[in-house]
Design a protein around this motif. Structure first.
Motif, PDB file in Angstrom:
ATOM      1  N   THR A 162       0.837  -1.211   0.000  1.00  0.00           N
ATOM      2  CA  THR A 162       0.000   0.000   0.000  1.00  0.00           C
ATOM      3  C   THR A 162       0.869   1.257   0.000  1.00  0.00           C
ATOM      4  OG1 THR A 162      -0.222  -0.283   2.383  1.00  0.00           O
ATOM      5  CG2 THR A 162      -2.095  -0.959   1.051  1.00  0.00           C
ATOM      6  N   TYR A 163       1.988   1.204   0.754  1.00  0.00           N
ATOM      7  CA  TYR A 163       2.881   2.374   0.800  1.00  0.00           C
ATOM      8  C   TYR A 163       3.547   2.604  -0.560  1.00  0.00           C
ATOM      9  CZ  TYR A 163       6.769   5.406   1.991  1.00  0.00           C
ATOM     10  OH  TYR A 163       7.651   6.448   2.010  1.00  0.00           O
TER      11      TYR A 163
ATOM     12  N   ALA B 202       1.125   4.084  -3.011  1.00  0.00           N
ATOM     13  CA  ALA B 202       0.911   5.518  -2.764  1.00  0.00           C
ATOM     14  C   ALA B 202       2.107   6.328  -3.266  1.00  0.00           C
ATOM     15  CB  ALA B 202       0.688   5.759  -1.274  1.00  0.00           C
ATOM     16  N   LEU B 203       3.325   5.805  -3.040  1.00  0.00           N
ATOM     17  CA  LEU B 203       4.548   6.489  -3.477  1.00  0.00           C
ATOM     18  C   LEU B 203       4.596   6.569  -5.009  1.00  0.00           C
ATOM     19  CD1 LEU B 203       7.083   7.625  -1.995  1.00  0.00           C
ATOM     20  CD2 LEU B 203       8.224   5.508  -2.577  1.00  0.00           C
TER      21      LEU B 203
ATOM     22  N   ARG C 293       2.011   6.476  -7.059  1.00  0.00           N
ATOM     23  CA  ARG C 293       0.974   7.418  -7.511  1.00  0.00           C
ATOM     24  C   ARG C 293       1.486   8.861  -7.381  1.00  0.00           C
ATOM     25  NH1 ARG C 293      -3.468   6.576  -3.915  1.00  0.00           N
ATOM     26  NH2 ARG C 293      -3.203   4.380  -4.331  1.00  0.00           N
ATOM     27  N   PHE C 294       2.161   9.121  -6.259  1.00  0.00           N
ATOM     28  CA  PHE C 294       2.700  10.468  -6.025  1.00  0.00           C
ATOM     29  C   PHE C 294       3.765  10.814  -7.072  1.00  0.00           C
ATOM     30  CE2 PHE C 294       6.108  13.004  -4.042  1.00  0.00           C
ATOM     31  CZ  PHE C 294       5.416  14.200  -3.895  1.00  0.00           C
TER      32      PHE C 294
ATOM     33  N   ARG D  73       2.230  11.725 -10.328  1.00  0.00           N
ATOM     34  CA  ARG D  73       1.686  13.088 -10.293  1.00  0.00           C
ATOM     35  C   ARG D  73       2.793  14.116 -10.416  1.00  0.00           C
ATOM     36  NH1 ARG D  73      -2.661  12.356  -5.625  1.00  0.00           N
ATOM     37  NH2 ARG D  73      -4.165  11.230  -6.871  1.00  0.00           N
ATOM     38  N   GLN D  74       3.935  13.803  -9.781  1.00  0.00           N
ATOM     39  CA  GLN D  74       5.085  14.711  -9.856  1.00  0.00           C
ATOM     40  C   GLN D  74       5.550  14.851 -11.312  1.00  0.00           C
ATOM     41  OE1 GLN D  74       8.086  13.263  -7.205  1.00  0.00           O
ATOM     42  NE2 GLN D  74       8.348  15.244  -6.243  1.00  0.00           N
TER      43      GLN D  74
ATOM     44  N   TYR E  24       3.858   4.873   9.409  1.00  0.00           N
ATOM     45  CA  TYR E  24       3.222   4.488   8.139  1.00  0.00           C
ATOM     46  C   TYR E  24       2.019   5.400   7.869  1.00  0.00           C
ATOM     47  CZ  TYR E  24      -0.024   1.770   5.221  1.00  0.00           C
ATOM     48  OH  TYR E  24      -0.917   1.389   4.257  1.00  0.00           O
TER      49      TYR E  24
ATOM     50  N   MET F 290       1.641   7.940   4.731  1.00  0.00           N
ATOM     51  CA  MET F 290       0.542   7.819   3.768  1.00  0.00           C
ATOM     52  C   MET F 290      -0.223   9.138   3.652  1.00  0.00           C
ATOM     53  SD  MET F 290       0.451   4.801   2.396  1.00  0.00           S
ATOM     54  CE  MET F 290      -1.167   4.307   1.879  1.00  0.00           C
TER      55      MET F 290
ATOM     56  N   LEU G 216       1.963  11.690   1.822  1.00  0.00           N
ATOM     57  CA  LEU G 216       2.002  11.455   0.368  1.00  0.00           C
ATOM     58  C   LEU G 216       0.680  11.875  -0.283  1.00  0.00           C
ATOM     59  CD1 LEU G 216       3.759   7.990  -0.057  1.00  0.00           C
ATOM     60  CD2 LEU G 216       4.561  10.187  -0.884  1.00  0.00           C
TER      61      LEU G 216
ATOM     62  N   LEU H 130      -0.114  18.767  -5.625  1.00  0.00           N
ATOM     63  CA  LEU H 130       0.448  18.758  -6.984  1.00  0.00           C
ATOM     64  C   LEU H 130      -0.662  18.749  -8.035  1.00  0.00           C
ATOM     65  CD1 LEU H 130       3.517  16.338  -6.982  1.00  0.00           C
ATOM     66  CD2 LEU H 130       3.499  18.777  -7.381  1.00  0.00           C
TER      67      LEU H 130
END
Lengths: 48, 249
Positions: A21-22, A25-26, A28-29, A32-33, B225, B229, B232, B239
């Motif tokens: 999950t982490y 999320a990373l 996805r970020f 976007r960047q 964690y 989350m 982020l 953004l």
């Protein structure tokens, strides 16, 4: 079934859940960047 | 009546000075570096300690090691939901769009911890009680929390939600706060198969510090964690807004 195996399996599954999950999320970020950076570069290019 | 209440709230500038939601969100966004470093260290040490350096319980044996996942996950699920409820309340009263981003991310984090709590509890229950599930007060109230949070996930799971749907989700999460004391005190109010709490902030813990330490490490890992989350999620949303603004300009 060995109890140690059950305990180890549960720990591994729980940590894998958090990890996946982490990382999602990373990821996805970061996508976007990239989109943001691409838009910024396009605008700069248009202005110049 | 509603407008009167809103006027009353607007006359409280001191509250705004004491608690600035925008500032809080920005601080959370900046915390990613610290929390992403702390998370693997705390979780790694916590796992090693719980699996190798702590003796297994003399009555339950090896299966009692699941406690080091189950208890911190439950703390994070309940703590996370409490924060979610409070932030939702602030969103409802002060209509702060930045905080609603945090509530959206928190719903997902809380869901993960509720699922870990229930899954580890079920496995532990199978080997110590002889059954996967019983409808006792603690398990049932936790199941209700899972159902409420699943509903919330569906209500505010996607970005760019209509305001009405987001407000409905915030109302649901504030109502859900009622369930938290029920979960906490269920083992005292009713006779349950689930054991009573061994750890309380107001009393001396009834478990040894050798067992408390890995539990605390796992809690720090889970909390890091959660912060990572949320951070982020908030930075991603910022953004997205900046990209929209650039595209619209």
């Amino acid at each position: 079934m060995s109890l140690s195996l059950v305990v180890w399996g549960t720990f591994v599954l729980a940590m894998a859940t958090l990890c996946v999950t982490y990382l999602r999320a990373l990821n996805r970020f970061r996508k976007r960047q990239k989109v943001y950076q691409k838009t910024v570069n396009e605008r700069r290019h248009e202005r110049s | 009546m509603l407008s009167l209440d809103r006027d009353y709230v607007n006359q409280l500038p001191l509250l705004f000075r004491l608690f600035k939601p925008q500032q809080l969100v920005l601080t959370l966004a900046k915390m990613h570096t610290v929390s992403s470093v702390l998370m693997p260290i705390a979780l790694g040490l916590g796992c090693l300690w719980s699996l190798f350096f702590v003796d297994a319980d003399s009555m339950q044996g090896e299966i009692s090691r699941l406690m080091y996942l189950h208890v911190p996950a439950a703390w994070c699920a309940l703590g996370g939901y409490a924060v979610l409820g409070v932030f939702s309340f602030i969103c409802l009263v002060w209509r702060t769009p930045t905080l609603s981003i945090v509530t959206q991310v928190l719903t997902r984090v809380v869901q993960t911890f509720i699922l870990i709590t229930l899954a580890t509890g079920m496995i532990w229950g199978k080997f110590s009680w002889g059954t996967w599930w019983v409808w006792d007060a603690r398990l049932t109230s936790m199941f209700i929390l899972l159902m409420m949070n699943t509903g919330l996930l569906h209500l505010m799971g996607e970005p760019g939600l209509p305001v009405d749907r987001l407000r409905a989700a915030h109302i649901v999460s504030v109502v859900g706060l009622v369930n938290l004391p029920i979960i906490h005190f269920s083992v005292e109010w009713w006779q349950t198969l689930h054991q009573i709490s061994s750890f309380s902030l107001s009393k001396t813990p009834t478990i040894e510090w050798q067992m408390l330490l890995p539990m605390f490490l796992m809690f720090v890992g889970f909390a890091s964690y959660s912060v990572s989350m949320v951070s982020l999620g908030v930075r991603g949303a910022m953004l997205r807004v900046r990209t929209y603004k650039l595209e619209a300009a």
